[in-house]
Enzyme design. Structure first.
Site, PDB file in Angstrom:
ATOM      1  N   GLU A  81      33.027  55.529  23.338  1.00 19.17           N
ATOM      2  CA  GLU A  81      34.205  55.020  24.038  1.00 19.17           C
ATOM      3  C   GLU A  81      35.122  54.301  23.036  1.00 19.17           C
ATOM      4  O   GLU A  81      34.705  53.374  22.354  1.00 19.17           O
ATOM      5  CB  GLU A  81      33.756  54.025  25.114  1.00 19.17           C
ATOM      6  CG  GLU A  81      34.893  53.446  25.927  1.00 19.17           C
ATOM      7  CD  GLU A  81      34.410  52.353  26.883  1.00 19.17           C
ATOM      8  OE1 GLU A  81      33.682  51.441  26.440  1.00 19.17           O
ATOM      9  OE2 GLU A  81      34.770  52.424  28.065  1.00 19.17           O
ATOM     10  N   LYS A  90      32.970  33.605  34.913  1.00 21.82           N
ATOM     11  CA  LYS A  90      33.368  33.467  33.503  1.00 21.82           C
ATOM     12  C   LYS A  90      34.332  34.598  33.163  1.00 21.82           C
ATOM     13  O   LYS A  90      33.938  35.752  32.992  1.00 21.82           O
ATOM     14  CB  LYS A  90      32.178  33.517  32.541  1.00 21.82           C
ATOM     15  CG  LYS A  90      32.650  32.976  31.176  1.00 21.82           C
ATOM     16  CD  LYS A  90      31.838  33.409  29.997  1.00 21.82           C
ATOM     17  CE  LYS A  90      32.172  34.746  29.438  1.00 21.82           C
ATOM     18  NZ  LYS A  90      33.501  34.855  28.797  1.00 21.82           N
ATOM     19  N   CYS A 103      38.432  51.338  32.275  1.00 17.35           N
ATOM     20  CA  CYS A 103      37.142  52.011  32.116  1.00 17.35           C
ATOM     21  C   CYS A 103      37.197  53.433  32.641  1.00 17.35           C
ATOM     22  O   CYS A 103      36.379  54.261  32.272  1.00 17.35           O
ATOM     23  CB  CYS A 103      36.059  51.227  32.836  1.00 17.35           C
ATOM     24  SG  CYS A 103      36.426  51.058  34.592  1.00 17.35           S
ATOM     25  N   GLU A 146      28.716  47.138  35.800  1.00 21.95           N
ATOM     26  CA  GLU A 146      29.781  48.151  35.692  1.00 21.95           C
ATOM     27  C   GLU A 146      30.112  48.243  34.209  1.00 21.95           C
ATOM     28  O   GLU A 146      30.689  47.304  33.656  1.00 21.95           O
ATOM     29  CB  GLU A 146      31.029  47.719  36.467  1.00 21.95           C
ATOM     30  CG  GLU A 146      30.805  47.377  37.929  1.00 21.95           C
ATOM     31  CD  GLU A 146      30.694  48.587  38.824  1.00 21.95           C
ATOM     32  OE1 GLU A 146      30.697  49.719  38.309  1.00 21.95           O
ATOM     33  OE2 GLU A 146      30.587  48.397  40.042  1.00 21.95           O
TER      34      GLU A 146
END
Ligand code: NAD
Ligand code: 6OD
Length: 501
Positions: free
Chosen positions: A404, A192, A302, A268
């Site tokens: 973040e 997906k 990331c 992750e």
């Protein structure tokens, strides 16, 4: 049909039609819902995408389950590797087409996309095919115990049907990073892609067919997360394991959903990555490397650095030099090689980033540069552009330093001692990546060994060998993927114990 049409940032004439890829074919959706995908460089609609319904997901998982017992499981490791090498070759042949689709979805810059991300995606099929070919064999263990004498033969078996849930920031690199090892280990897959970036994983379906991957081994379902395709897929009882890359909060939701079926998961997740710059560094190299680590892909990797700790004697000089790098970046047509700043992924994500700009100001930050929306011309004036932004003067517990942002931003803090810099770097819920810049080898080794992140780069950034382990400490993830470390997630190990008594 693969995604068709010719939408391009700035020159949109016709949105592409993106269908789900199930059992070796682009299929009509069982549901009637579609959604629009927009290029963030100009906010033009570039694709009309079928949203996979629960019935579509059922069909994709059934097709993946049926394929488990078929030729993909029966062929030799050598034959499987040869097919995956063909996949890689075909991606390389069609690199311009993949890059074009990726740029339409993301507004990424043509240079790094065509020369970096697409070939890296292709390379993963070669690397993981060869790793699986060589890494499946394990040494036998002879045993002599009071229960008898035996030889133990540990062997790897495919895990089954893998659900791969992918993010939008490096769509092709991060989906192939899951697809290649999953297939190399003999699994079948339902992928997906992010709803923001449906095209390249979908286009890959045609490459799989052309390379000889049997129908049902590779399936793609497009749609959203909670209450949509992503949730239908991760909750599906026919899925054996889930590999997920995305936000930490989403990872937590997926983990909760996976618990009832005891599905294996690899996560992750997010990061709030520190960079430590000592006064004895190669100054120009540290500035250039740090600028890349903060601003590359508009800060949407990331592994991008969002917290910088600079030793006090070079603090002012470093801030000035990084400011100059930020101000030299120019937004514009992503397909023009002279453009050096890409947009954020969407206007929605820009709202989130702007809310951090507000929070930083409210917490008393000094805005060294940026802090707003840059001026862009013509068709690009509607895009999701944001100024590269540097702050100083925030306390370490302010929101902008803790959370973040996922944009081209950083906060810079001075430090006086090695211990202080390490304490700052480790004072985070996340632990994905860090950089250390210093000319003293003893110091870099000492500091790296005390940093709580899955990767520490010394005097560099994003030097990522596909065979090296990758993953995060703390809330940045669970498990390691990369090279042979991926084998443990994508296979089950069976021990065949042959009695010699
Ligand atoms: P996201 O978590 O919003 O979405 C990732 C994927 O999960 C998408 O495909 C989305 O549709 C799907 N999803 C969302 N909710 C779901 C649910 N409840 N069930 C099933 N699927 C669901 O992440 P994003 O915004 O696409 O990506 C940005 C984030 O990803 C950042 O936090 C970034 O740090 C992180 N990231 C981490 C790594 C890494 O390797 N650690 C790499 C890239 C990105
Ligand atoms: O390119 C890579 O090797 C890699 N793993 C990149 C990860 C990026 C996260 O956004």
């Amino acid at each position: 049909m693969p995604p068709e049409g010719n939408a391009r940032a700035g020159t949109t004439t016709k949105p592409r039609r993106v269908r789900n890829f199930i059992d070796g074919a682009y299929v009509e959706s069982a549901g009637a819902k579609t959604f629009e995908s927009r290029c963030p460089a100009d906010n033009a609609v570039v694709a009309i995408v079928d949203e996979a319904s629960r019935a579509d997901v059922d069909r994709a998982v059934s097709s993946a389950r049926a394929a488990l017992g078929g030729p993909w499981s029966e062929i030799s490791l050598d034959e499987r590797a040869a097919i995956l090498h063909r996949v890689a070759d075909l991606i390389d042949e069609r690199a311009a087409e993949f890059a074009d689709a990726e740029i339409s979805d993301t507004g990424k810059l043509i240079g790094p996309t065509l020369k970096g991300e697409i070939p890296r995606g292709a390379m993963q099929f070669r690397v993981f095919a060869d790793i699986a070919k060589d890494g499946f064999a394990m040494s036998p263990i002879a045993s002599q115990t009071p229960m008898g004498k035996a030889i133990n033969y540990p062997e790897r078996a495919p895990k089954g049907v893998i659900a791969a849930i992918c993010p939008w920031n490096l769509p092709f690199v991060l989906s192939t990073w899951k697809i290649a090892p999953a297939l190399a280990c003999g699994n079948t897959l339902v992928v997906k892609p992010s709803e923001e970036t449906p095209m390249t994983a979908t286009l890959l379906g045609q490459v799989m067919n052309d390379a000889g991957v049997p129908a049902g081994v590779y399936n793609v379902v497009n749609g959203f997360g909670a209450g949509s395709t992503g949730e239908f897929l991760t909750a599906h009882p026919g899925v054996n394991a889930i590999t997920f890359t995305g936000e930490t909060r989403t990872g937590a939701a997926i983990t909760t959903g996976a618990a009832s079926d005891i599905k294996d998961i690899s996560l992750e997740l997010g990061g709030k990555n520190p960079g430590i710059i000592f006064a004895d560094c190669d100054f120009d190299k540290a500035v250039a490397g740090t600028a890349a680590s903060v601003f590359h892909n508009c800060g949407q990797v990331c592994l991008c650095t969002e917290r910088l700790y600079v030793e006090r004697p070079i603090f002012d000089k470093f801030v000035t030099a990084l400011k100059a790098k930020a101000e030299a970046l120019n937004p514009g047509d992503p397909r023009d090689p002279s453009t050096t700043l890409s947009p954020l992924i969407s206007l929605g994500h820009r709202e989130k980033v702007l809310s951090y700009f507000e929070a930083a100001r409210a917490d008393g930050a000094t805005v060294v540069t940026g802090g707003g929306i840059p001026k862009t011309d013509g068709p690009f004036s509607d895009g999701a552009w944001i100024e590269p932004t540097i702050w100083t003067g925030l306390s370490e517990d302010s929101r902008t330093v803790k959370e973040e942002v996922f944009g081209p931003v950083c906060h810079i803090q001075p430090f006086d001692t090695e211990d202080e810099a390490i304490a700052y770097a480790n004072d985070s819920d996340y632990g994905l990546a860090a950089t250390v810049w210093s000319g003293d080898g003893d110091r870099t080794r000492r500091v790296a060994s005390r940093i709580e992140t899955g990767v520490v780069w010394v005097n560099g950034w994003m030097i990522r060998e596909l065979r090296s382990p990758f993953g995060g400490f703390k809330k940045s993830g669970i498990g390691r993927e990369g090279g042979e470390f991926s084998l443990d997630f994508y296979t089950e190990i069976r021990n065949v114990c042959v009695s010699e008594g």
